[in-house]
Design a protein around this motif. Structure first.
Motif, PDB file in Angstrom:
ATOM      1  N   UNK A  63     -64.412  23.536  10.148  1.00  0.00           N
ATOM      2  CA  UNK A  63     -65.962  23.805   9.569  1.00  0.00           C
ATOM      3  C   UNK A  63     -66.933  23.401  10.570  1.00  0.00           C
ATOM      4  N   UNK A  64     -66.913  23.873  11.949  1.00  0.00           N
ATOM      5  CA  UNK A  64     -67.620  23.543  12.991  1.00  0.00           C
ATOM      6  C   UNK A  64     -68.891  24.552  12.828  1.00  0.00           C
ATOM      7  N   UNK A  65     -69.973  23.959  12.707  1.00  0.00           N
ATOM      8  CA  UNK A  65     -71.317  24.885  12.668  1.00  0.00           C
ATOM      9  C   UNK A  65     -72.208  24.236  13.741  1.00  0.00           C
ATOM     10  N   UNK A  66     -72.033  25.003  15.023  1.00  0.00           N
ATOM     11  CA  UNK A  66     -72.960  24.696  15.969  1.00  0.00           C
ATOM     12  C   UNK A  66     -74.292  25.155  15.910  1.00  0.00           C
ATOM     13  N   UNK A  67     -75.237  24.296  16.423  1.00  0.00           N
ATOM     14  CA  UNK A  67     -76.746  24.625  16.166  1.00  0.00           C
ATOM     15  C   UNK A  67     -77.306  25.535  17.285  1.00  0.00           C
ATOM     16  N   UNK A  68     -76.617  25.628  18.582  1.00  0.00           N
ATOM     17  CA  UNK A  68     -77.131  26.351  19.569  1.00  0.00           C
ATOM     18  C   UNK A  68     -76.102  27.495  20.016  1.00  0.00           C
ATOM     19  N   UNK A  69     -76.663  28.323  20.887  1.00  0.00           N
ATOM     20  CA  UNK A  69     -75.780  29.574  21.332  1.00  0.00           C
ATOM     21  C   UNK A  69     -74.913  28.847  22.316  1.00  0.00           C
TER      22      UNK A  69
END
Length: 129
Positions: A63-69
């Motif tokens: 459940x990894x949800x990075x905020x940046x590209x």
């Protein structure tokens, strides 16, 4: 905490099974429906399986949800790096076990156990932290 770990581990094993099915299905499709040689079919199947493994581990298992590209690119590169390292571990453990006298298939199974454990720990603590 233990229940979360168990659920995560179950999802990891389940997604690993589906990843294997992706690998085998794409290989079969490439091998049976194209004029590509086996090496290309294996390569394409492995790339598809790697992409599926990354997405399934990122979103469903860890459940990894990075905020940046940039964070996503670093995460993806880390994932591929871990999988390349685990390929080397697979080779070393397989040959090491064979050298110790294990039958080839038993050696490969032992190596897979090691690789699965390494991939899980590396994914949990290094890639999808």
């Amino acid at each position: 905490m233990v229940k979360l770990f168990q659920k995560e581990l179950i999802l990891y094993v389940l997604m690993g099974g589906v990843t294997t099915l992706v690998n085998l299905s794409v290989f079969y499709l490439m091998d049976e429906t194209t004029v590509l040689n086996v090496s290309w079919s294996v390569t394409i199947a492995n790339v598809c399986a790697l992409l599926f493994a990354y997405v399934s581990n990122k979103y469903w298992v860890f459940r990894s949800h990075n905020k940046t590209r940039q964070a996503t690119v670093i995460e993806a590169m880390s994932f591929v790096s871990v999988r390349l390292a685990s390929l080397l571990i697979d080779i070393v453990v397989t040959f090491g076990c064979i050298h110790l006298g294990m039958p080839t298939l038993v050696a490969k199974i032992a190596a897979n156990v090691v690789v699965i454990a390494v991939n899980y720990v590396a994914s949990k603590w290094f890639v999808f932290k």
